[in-house]
Design an enzyme around this catalytic site. Sequence first.
Site, PDB file in Angstrom:
ATOM      1  N   PHE A 122     -19.501 -74.666 -15.081  1.00 40.32           N
ATOM      2  CA  PHE A 122     -18.885 -74.720 -16.324  1.00 40.32           C
ATOM      3  C   PHE A 122     -19.524 -75.967 -16.946  1.00 40.32           C
ATOM      4  CE2 PHE A 122     -14.382 -72.644 -17.381  1.00 40.32           C
ATOM      5  CZ  PHE A 122     -14.588 -71.675 -17.414  1.00 40.32           C
ATOM      6  N   GLN A 236      -7.041 -79.707 -26.764  1.00 35.10           N
ATOM      7  CA  GLN A 236      -8.267 -79.550 -26.543  1.00 35.10           C
ATOM      8  C   GLN A 236      -8.230 -78.601 -27.772  1.00 35.10           C
ATOM      9  OE1 GLN A 236      -9.078 -77.545 -22.885  1.00 35.10           O
ATOM     10  NE2 GLN A 236     -10.553 -79.280 -23.677  1.00 35.10           N
ATOM     11  N   HIS A 238     -10.255 -75.536 -27.785  1.00 33.05           N
ATOM     12  CA  HIS A 238     -11.874 -74.738 -27.343  1.00 33.05           C
ATOM     13  C   HIS A 238     -13.367 -74.157 -27.980  1.00 33.05           C
ATOM     14  CE1 HIS A 238     -13.914 -71.933 -24.212  1.00 33.05           C
ATOM     15  NE2 HIS A 238     -12.945 -72.159 -23.582  1.00 33.05           N
ATOM     16  N   LEU A 252      -9.655 -66.135 -26.848  1.00 38.58           N
ATOM     17  CA  LEU A 252     -10.469 -66.714 -26.422  1.00 38.58           C
ATOM     18  C   LEU A 252     -11.857 -65.935 -25.445  1.00 38.58           C
ATOM     19  CD1 LEU A 252     -10.342 -70.145 -25.052  1.00 38.58           C
ATOM     20  CD2 LEU A 252     -10.414 -68.798 -22.861  1.00 38.58           C
ATOM     21  N   GLU A 255     -15.570 -69.742 -21.133  1.00 38.86           N
ATOM     22  CA  GLU A 255     -16.386 -70.855 -21.734  1.00 38.86           C
ATOM     23  C   GLU A 255     -17.447 -70.296 -19.893  1.00 38.86           C
ATOM     24  OE1 GLU A 255     -15.056 -75.446 -20.564  1.00 38.86           O
ATOM     25  OE2 GLU A 255     -17.072 -75.829 -19.761  1.00 38.86           O
ATOM     26  N   ARG A 286     -16.156 -79.570 -23.825  1.00 34.07           N
ATOM     27  CA  ARG A 286     -15.357 -79.220 -24.936  1.00 34.07           C
ATOM     28  C   ARG A 286     -15.417 -80.136 -25.655  1.00 34.07           C
ATOM     29  NH1 ARG A 286     -10.946 -75.564 -21.227  1.00 34.07           N
ATOM     30  NH2 ARG A 286     -12.637 -74.148 -20.334  1.00 34.07           N
ATOM     31  N   HIS A 351      -6.918 -74.273 -27.968  1.00 30.64           N
ATOM     32  CA  HIS A 351      -6.195 -73.937 -26.429  1.00 30.64           C
ATOM     33  C   HIS A 351      -5.158 -74.325 -25.457  1.00 30.64           C
ATOM     34  CE1 HIS A 351      -8.614 -71.618 -23.120  1.00 30.64           C
ATOM     35  NE2 HIS A 351      -8.565 -72.407 -22.557  1.00 30.64           N
ATOM     36  N   ARG A 386      -9.552 -82.336 -21.521  1.00 28.63           N
ATOM     37  CA  ARG A 386      -9.513 -81.601 -20.070  1.00 28.63           C
ATOM     38  C   ARG A 386     -11.315 -80.425 -19.830  1.00 28.63           C
ATOM     39  NH1 ARG A 386      -8.723 -76.056 -18.181  1.00 28.63           N
ATOM     40  NH2 ARG A 386      -8.303 -75.296 -20.012  1.00 28.63           N
TER      41      ARG A 386
HETATM   42  P1  FAD Z   1       2.729 -70.655 -18.011  1.00 31.09           P
HETATM   43  O1  FAD Z   1       1.545 -70.069 -17.037  1.00 31.09           O
HETATM   44  O2  FAD Z   1       1.786 -70.505 -19.810  1.00 31.09           O
HETATM   45  O3  FAD Z   1       3.461 -70.794 -17.687  1.00 31.09           O
HETATM   46  C1  FAD Z   1       4.933 -71.122 -19.037  1.00 31.09           C
HETATM   47  C2  FAD Z   1       6.390 -70.522 -18.557  1.00 31.09           C
HETATM   48  O4  FAD Z   1       6.874 -70.828 -19.161  1.00 31.09           O
HETATM   49  C3  FAD Z   1       6.558 -69.072 -18.941  1.00 31.09           C
HETATM   50  O5  FAD Z   1       6.734 -67.535 -17.772  1.00 31.09           O
HETATM   51  C4  FAD Z   1       7.637 -69.115 -20.242  1.00 31.09           C
HETATM   52  O6  FAD Z   1       7.411 -68.212 -19.835  1.00 31.09           O
HETATM   53  C5  FAD Z   1       8.412 -70.156 -19.456  1.00 31.09           C
HETATM   54  N1  FAD Z   1       8.581 -70.874 -20.916  1.00 31.09           N
HETATM   55  C6  FAD Z   1       8.349 -71.555 -21.757  1.00 31.09           C
HETATM   56  N2  FAD Z   1       9.457 -71.654 -22.347  1.00 31.09           N
HETATM   57  C7  FAD Z   1      10.126 -71.532 -21.646  1.00 31.09           C
HETATM   58  C8  FAD Z   1      11.684 -71.057 -21.766  1.00 31.09           C
HETATM   59  N3  FAD Z   1      12.666 -72.055 -23.192  1.00 31.09           N
HETATM   60  N4  FAD Z   1      13.039 -71.035 -20.990  1.00 31.09           N
HETATM   61  C9  FAD Z   1      12.175 -70.423 -20.102  1.00 31.09           C
HETATM   62  N5  FAD Z   1      11.499 -69.694 -19.604  1.00 31.09           N
HETATM   63  C10 FAD Z   1      10.575 -71.188 -20.671  1.00 31.09           C
HETATM   64  N6  FAD Z   1      -7.534 -73.009 -17.360  1.00 31.09           N
HETATM   65  C11 FAD Z   1      -8.622 -72.912 -16.529  1.00 31.09           C
HETATM   66  O7  FAD Z   1      -7.945 -73.760 -15.393  1.00 31.09           O
HETATM   67  N7  FAD Z   1      -9.484 -72.191 -15.765  1.00 31.09           N
HETATM   68  C12 FAD Z   1      -9.143 -71.045 -16.649  1.00 31.09           C
HETATM   69  O8  FAD Z   1     -10.064 -69.723 -16.410  1.00 31.09           O
HETATM   70  C13 FAD Z   1      -8.457 -71.022 -18.005  1.00 31.09           C
HETATM   71  N8  FAD Z   1      -9.039 -69.739 -18.841  1.00 31.09           N
HETATM   72  C14 FAD Z   1      -8.185 -69.540 -19.669  1.00 31.09           C
HETATM   73  C15 FAD Z   1      -8.192 -69.217 -20.407  1.00 31.09           C
HETATM   74  C16 FAD Z   1      -7.010 -68.708 -21.842  1.00 31.09           C
HETATM   75  C17 FAD Z   1      -6.991 -67.283 -22.710  1.00 31.09           C
HETATM   76  C18 FAD Z   1      -6.186 -69.421 -22.147  1.00 31.09           C
HETATM   77  C19 FAD Z   1      -4.935 -69.044 -23.112  1.00 31.09           C
HETATM   78  C20 FAD Z   1      -5.871 -70.013 -21.087  1.00 31.09           C
HETATM   79  C21 FAD Z   1      -6.785 -70.860 -20.125  1.00 31.09           C
HETATM   80  N9  FAD Z   1      -6.411 -71.768 -19.910  1.00 31.09           N
HETATM   81  C22 FAD Z   1      -7.643 -71.831 -18.087  1.00 31.09           C
HETATM   82  C23 FAD Z   1      -5.844 -72.447 -19.726  1.00 31.09           C
HETATM   83  C24 FAD Z   1      -4.203 -72.230 -18.337  1.00 31.09           C
HETATM   84  O9  FAD Z   1      -4.221 -70.945 -18.292  1.00 31.09           O
HETATM   85  C25 FAD Z   1      -3.299 -72.643 -18.707  1.00 31.09           C
HETATM   86  O10 FAD Z   1      -2.708 -74.002 -18.845  1.00 31.09           O
HETATM   87  C26 FAD Z   1      -2.634 -72.509 -17.613  1.00 31.09           C
HETATM   88  O11 FAD Z   1      -2.409 -70.844 -17.601  1.00 31.09           O
HETATM   89  C27 FAD Z   1      -0.719 -72.957 -17.592  1.00 31.09           C
HETATM   90  O12 FAD Z   1       0.175 -72.685 -17.059  1.00 31.09           O
HETATM   91  P2  FAD Z   1       1.817 -73.059 -16.599  1.00 31.09           P
HETATM   92  O13 FAD Z   1       2.106 -72.366 -15.639  1.00 31.09           O
HETATM   93  O14 FAD Z   1       1.623 -74.261 -17.493  1.00 31.09           O
HETATM   94  O15 FAD Z   1       2.383 -72.346 -17.519  1.00 31.09           O
END
Ligand code: FAD
Length: 593
Positions: A122, A236, A238, A252, A255, A286, A351, A386
């Site tokens: 990557f 960021q 992407h 998306l 990558e 990125r 992203h 990142r």
């Molecule tokens: P999230 O998974 O965003 O979860 C947030 C949670 O908070 C959800 O359950 C939501 O409902 C809840 N929430 C928010 N506000 C409230 C509220 N007010 N009340 C109650 N609940 C709330 N990263 C990598 O390292 N590798 C990858 O291959 C990769 N691929 C990606 C592909 C895509 C298409 C995208 C968009 C991102 C990708 N990323 C990747 C980044 C990574 O997926 C995210 O940064 C990461 O999943 C975020 O996880 P999190 O647990 O912090 O939050």
Amino acid sequence: MGESYQVREHDILIVGAGGAGLRAAIAATERGLSVGIVTKSLLGKAHTVMAEGGIAAAVGNVDPDDSWRQHFIDTMNSGKFLNNWQMVETFTKEAPERVIELEQWGALFNRTPQGRISQRPFGGHTYRRLCHVGDRTGLEMIRTLQEKVLSTGANVYMETTVTKLLKDGGGRVVGALAYTRESGSFVHFKAKAVVMATGGWGRIFKVTSNSWEGTGDGVVLAYDAGAELVDMEMVQFHPTGMVWPPGVRGLLVTEGVRGEGGLLRNSEGERYMERYDPDRMELSTRDVVARANYTEVQEGRGSEHGGVYLDITHLGYEGIMKKLPTMHEQFLKLADIDISREPMEVFPTVHYTMGGIKVDPETCATNVPGLFAAGECAGGLHGANRLGGNSLSDLLVFGRRAGMGAAGYVEENHHGTQIDAGEIGTEIGRVLEPLEKPAGGDDESPYLMQQELQEAMMEHANLMRNEDSLKEGLGKILALKDRLPNVKVGGTRLFNPGWHTAQDIRYLIQISEIILRTALERKERRGAQWRLDYDGPDEELGKINLIVKKDQQGEVGIERREIPPMPEHLSALIEGKVADMAGGEKRGVESQF
Ligand code: FAD
């Protein structure tokens, strides 16, 4: 008589059911504590499920020379040294263990011929480091964590939105108020500690890869409760989002495509990365690739629909179906393009948000007692940019630490969860106001305001920035802030998306203001903060993080806080003084299955 509400009580409340929230819940329940998890969407549907390319961890399965030390160097270099180095050290050391643990809990990774977890290259990673499940890694991660969580006895409150963190007279966070999206009824969650795991805020931009949940609620709720934020100017882009058809713009293109050998070309057929980063080419970081793609289009060498070409045809149909099946399906279904035969058209898309709630590197505690944070809503690990794959391992490493940190706090503190009698009524009144206030001549639609905001941020806080444009953007956002009290929606409380958007718009406006103000303050080019009115990085600004905290007047306060010097064992790594990077450790981990 005031509005009635339910009361639920747990030792720890976790806001968010993405990777960070679920991993925190597992750690907290292991300590025998009662845990409640609140999520705006359904369990299994958090944004993490969309993650594609993989989890970065120096397991050393395919490149035995890899080590936490090299992962540390790569992460610091990519973050342009704004990263919290203590977090990076912990992260790079613990990530391999967290991945193996995920496998032991049932995650089915792609395999090397020897049966080990496979790792792909990557951008910005010196070695092949991303443990992956095709291009559906997030789905497998969520599935595995979800099954584990359900076996722990944690309570999950789905389609429930938190609107306020509640504090006691001693300034400690002791719970939260939420409403259920299905019925619009309110719930008072009492808890001695709250972990924010609410994800990022890509939805402040018009073109983004983020899901509808990415409205940054958690960061604003924490800011309102007095928490410090860090590196908020760093957003960021992407390099590769879809450009065509217009309905899918920003979606998306992982990558993983470049990781598997995808080539970038402009309309003249030139592999232009030779001009931007001849050593790393398509696998540069990125920020560099995104600016290259943007520049090619700006200078008239773009593709038919305003992007650049990304070509993976050399992998052939079978190779693509093995390594990138989602990409194949995505382009075939949405753009009528078979990527095993034709190149894709791509352009940068918003992203990831590097900034976020400032946390202690060991416990993920914020500066507000009782409040913890992990995952994308927390800041510090990634600095100015990142590396791909570093988010999923961040969720595992710091999700676990936040759960343990909150558990430790609860075990040591025996206070109650009492709050001011009138507080809940006041908050319920505020949340219901857009629905219940009488219609008037100056009513504002939250949808139209959201649209205006997204367009303003796209125009003024893009991947290339300058002072005049940032100031103009700030003016537009402050004007939207003034109009906020006029937001009015029709209908009832039952599954009313207009009412939900009326809540979101407050977060979107507040975060946009913070991003624009901090981007104005950082007068240099560094990582994701690319100021066209400055020539390069500024040495002095390279030594500070911008810390944001709500000031006495309720306005955005910005402090320049010095980054502490690295201890010798880490600075020696950066200076290339360590000969044995692997430190004599055995590389490559035998699979358990
Ligand atoms: P999230 O998974 O965003 O979860 C947030 C949670 O908070 C959800 O359950 C939501 O409902 C809840 N929430 C928010 N506000 C409230 C509220 N007010 N009340 C109650 N609940 C709330 N990263 C990598 O390292 N590798 C990858 O291959 C990769 N691929 C990606 C592909 C895509 C298409 C995208 C968009 C991102 C990708 N990323 C990747 C980044 C990574 O997926 C995210 O940064 C990461 O999943 C975020 O996880 P999190 O647990 O912090 O939050």
